[in-house]
Design a protein around this motif. Structure first.
Motif, PDB file in Angstrom:
ATOM      1  N   VAL A  55      37.325  31.159  42.065  1.00 56.06           N
ATOM      2  CA  VAL A  55      38.620  30.768  42.162  1.00 56.06           C
ATOM      3  C   VAL A  55      38.900  30.507  43.426  1.00 56.06           C
ATOM      4  N   ASP A  56      40.227  29.906  43.678  1.00 55.37           N
ATOM      5  CA  ASP A  56      40.418  29.180  45.030  1.00 55.37           C
ATOM      6  C   ASP A  56      41.197  30.598  45.791  1.00 55.37           C
ATOM      7  N   GLU A  57      41.305  30.278  47.090  1.00 54.40           N
ATOM      8  CA  GLU A  57      41.472  31.421  47.857  1.00 54.40           C
ATOM      9  C   GLU A  57      43.020  31.956  47.416  1.00 54.40           C
ATOM     10  N   ALA A  58      43.787  31.130  47.172  1.00 51.70           N
ATOM     11  CA  ALA A  58      45.355  31.708  46.954  1.00 51.70           C
ATOM     12  C   ALA A  58      45.170  32.561  45.396  1.00 51.70           C
ATOM     13  N   ILE A  59      44.570  32.004  44.716  1.00 56.42           N
ATOM     14  CA  ILE A  59      44.391  32.797  43.311  1.00 56.42           C
ATOM     15  C   ILE A  59      43.584  34.116  43.445  1.00 56.42           C
ATOM     16  N   ALA A  60      42.588  34.001  44.453  1.00 58.13           N
ATOM     17  CA  ALA A  60      42.081  35.566  44.700  1.00 58.13           C
ATOM     18  C   ALA A  60      42.982  36.437  45.234  1.00 58.13           C
ATOM     19  N   GLU A  61      43.788  35.868  46.474  1.00 58.35           N
ATOM     20  CA  GLU A  61      44.682  36.859  46.937  1.00 58.35           C
ATOM     21  C   GLU A  61      45.625  37.261  45.821  1.00 58.35           C
ATOM     22  N   ASP A  62      46.197  36.498  45.000  1.00 57.40           N
ATOM     23  CA  ASP A  62      47.052  37.121  43.850  1.00 57.40           C
ATOM     24  C   ASP A  62      46.226  38.216  43.013  1.00 57.40           C
ATOM     25  N   LEU A  63      45.083  37.888  42.831  1.00 58.33           N
ATOM     26  CA  LEU A  63      44.242  38.819  42.064  1.00 58.33           C
ATOM     27  C   LEU A  63      44.399  40.078  42.617  1.00 58.33           C
ATOM     28  N   CYS A  64      44.192  40.242  44.147  1.00 55.24           N
ATOM     29  CA  CYS A  64      44.136  41.230  44.915  1.00 55.24           C
ATOM     30  C   CYS A  64      45.357  41.926  44.835  1.00 55.24           C
ATOM     31  N   VAL A  65      46.543  41.395  45.031  1.00 52.61           N
ATOM     32  CA  VAL A  65      48.016  41.884  44.856  1.00 52.61           C
ATOM     33  C   VAL A  65      48.125  42.389  43.512  1.00 52.61           C
ATOM     34  N   VAL A  66      47.759  41.798  42.445  1.00 53.51           N
ATOM     35  CA  VAL A  66      47.892  42.423  41.347  1.00 53.51           C
ATOM     36  C   VAL A  66      46.942  43.478  40.768  1.00 53.51           C
ATOM     37  N   PHE A  67      45.667  43.317  41.533  1.00 54.31           N
ATOM     38  CA  PHE A  67      44.972  44.927  41.429  1.00 54.31           C
ATOM     39  C   PHE A  67      45.461  45.978  41.971  1.00 54.31           C
ATOM     40  N   ARG A  68      46.283  45.881  43.231  1.00 58.03           N
ATOM     41  CA  ARG A  68      46.835  46.776  43.625  1.00 58.03           C
ATOM     42  C   ARG A  68      48.024  47.539  42.859  1.00 58.03           C
ATOM     43  N   LEU A  69      48.746  46.355  42.189  1.00 52.85           N
ATOM     44  CA  LEU A  69      49.904  46.726  41.514  1.00 52.85           C
ATOM     45  C   LEU A  69      49.314  47.442  40.377  1.00 52.85           C
ATOM     46  N   ALA A  70      48.494  46.966  39.619  1.00 55.10           N
ATOM     47  CA  ALA A  70      47.886  47.586  38.383  1.00 55.10           C
ATOM     48  C   ALA A  70      47.491  49.437  38.979  1.00 55.10           C
ATOM     49  N   THR A  71      46.784  49.401  40.188  1.00 54.68           N
ATOM     50  CA  THR A  71      46.352  50.550  40.474  1.00 54.68           C
ATOM     51  C   THR A  71      47.749  51.603  40.983  1.00 54.68           C
ATOM     52  N   ARG A  72      48.767  50.922  41.308  1.00 51.36           N
ATOM     53  CA  ARG A  72      50.018  51.638  41.712  1.00 51.36           C
ATOM     54  C   ARG A  72      50.871  51.887  40.718  1.00 51.36           C
ATOM     55  N   ALA A  73      50.747  51.063  39.614  1.00 56.35           N
ATOM     56  CA  ALA A  73      51.683  51.195  38.705  1.00 56.35           C
ATOM     57  C   ALA A  73      51.249  52.421  37.551  1.00 56.35           C
ATOM     58  N   ASN A  74      49.993  52.460  37.543  1.00 52.23           N
ATOM     59  CA  ASN A  74      49.362  53.476  36.936  1.00 52.23           C
ATOM     60  C   ASN A  74      49.776  53.388  35.397  1.00 52.23           C
ATOM     61  N   SER A  75      49.721  52.055  35.044  1.00 54.32           N
ATOM     62  CA  SER A  75      50.381  51.828  33.595  1.00 54.32           C
ATOM     63  C   SER A  75      50.091  50.468  33.072  1.00 54.32           C
ATOM     64  N   TYR A  76      50.069  50.120  32.160  1.00 61.59           N
ATOM     65  CA  TYR A  76      49.668  48.863  31.366  1.00 61.59           C
ATOM     66  C   TYR A  76      51.014  47.916  31.659  1.00 61.59           C
ATOM     67  N   PRO A  77      50.587  46.554  31.736  1.00 59.82           N
ATOM     68  CA  PRO A  77      51.588  45.569  32.042  1.00 59.82           C
ATOM     69  C   PRO A  77      52.885  45.463  31.300  1.00 59.82           C
ATOM     70  N   ASP A  78      52.786  45.889  29.990  1.00 59.70           N
ATOM     71  CA  ASP A  78      53.721  45.859  29.125  1.00 59.70           C
ATOM     72  C   ASP A  78      55.023  46.912  29.389  1.00 59.70           C
ATOM     73  N   THR A  79      54.514  47.944  29.863  1.00 61.56           N
ATOM     74  CA  THR A  79      55.479  48.815  30.613  1.00 61.56           C
ATOM     75  C   THR A  79      56.266  48.245  31.800  1.00 61.56           C
ATOM     76  N   LEU A  80      56.208  47.198  32.330  1.00 62.15           N
ATOM     77  CA  LEU A  80      56.699  46.628  33.356  1.00 62.15           C
ATOM     78  C   LEU A  80      57.374  45.377  32.923  1.00 62.15           C
ATOM     79  N   GLY A  81      57.685  45.213  31.591  1.00 58.87           N
ATOM     80  CA  GLY A  81      58.167  44.263  31.030  1.00 58.87           C
ATOM     81  C   GLY A  81      57.568  42.895  30.589  1.00 58.87           C
ATOM     82  N   TYR A  82      56.051  42.902  30.886  1.00 63.23           N
ATOM     83  CA  TYR A  82      55.243  41.552  30.700  1.00 63.23           C
ATOM     84  C   TYR A  82      54.475  41.400  29.448  1.00 63.23           C
ATOM     85  N   GLY A  83      54.865  42.257  28.467  1.00 58.88           N
ATOM     86  CA  GLY A  83      54.063  42.551  27.109  1.00 58.88           C
ATOM     87  C   GLY A  83      54.243  41.147  26.336  1.00 58.88           C
TER      88      GLY A  83
END
Length: 101
Positions: A55-83
Motif C-alpha cells: 500500500v502507498d505511504e498515506a494508506i500505511a499511515e492511516d492503517l497505523c492510526v486505525v490500529f492505534r484506535l482499535a487498540t485504544r478503543a478496546n472494542s469493535y468498530p460497530d460500537t463506534l458507530g461504523y457497523g
C-alpha cells in the motif's frame, strides 16, 4: 469507548480507509483485509503485516492510526458507530459471509 471519544485524526483515517475499501484495486483489498480483521478476525481472516508492503505511504499511515484506535478503543468498530460501513465491506469482500434473510 464512545464514538465521541475518537480523535479527529482517528475518525478521518478510519473514514479514508473505509472509502479505500469500497474500491476494487489491490490496495482496496488490502485495506479491506485490515479492516475486516478488526471487525471479526475469526470469520473474516487475520491481517498479515507484510500486506502493508503493497500500500502507498498515506494508506500505511492511516492503517497505523486505525490500529492505534482499535487498540485504544478496546472494542469493535460497530460500537463506534461504523457497523453499517463495515457490513458493506463484508458484503463487498466476503460475500460468502453475508446471511440472506
Amino acid at each position: 469507548m464512545r464514538p465521541d471519544q475518537m480523535t479527529a485524526t482517528e475518525r478521518a483515517a478510519l473514514e479514508r480507509l473505509l472509502e479505500h475499501a469500497r474500491g476494487d484495486t489491490h490496495q482496496s483489498r488490502r485495506v479491506a483485509d485490515f479492516l475486516l480483521a478488526w471487525w471479526n478476525a475469526g470469520a473474516c481472516g487475520a491481517y498479515d503485516l507484510t500486506t502493508g508492503w503493497a500500500v502507498d505511504e498515506a494508506i500505511a499511515e492511516d492503517l497505523c492510526v486505525v490500529f492505534r484506535l482499535a487498540t485504544r478503543a478496546n472494542s469493535y468498530p460497530d460500537t463506534l458507530g461504523y457497523g453499517p460501513q463495515f457490513e458493506a465491506v463484508v458484503r463487498s469482500w466476503r460475500p460468502e459471509l453475508v446471511k440472506e434473510h
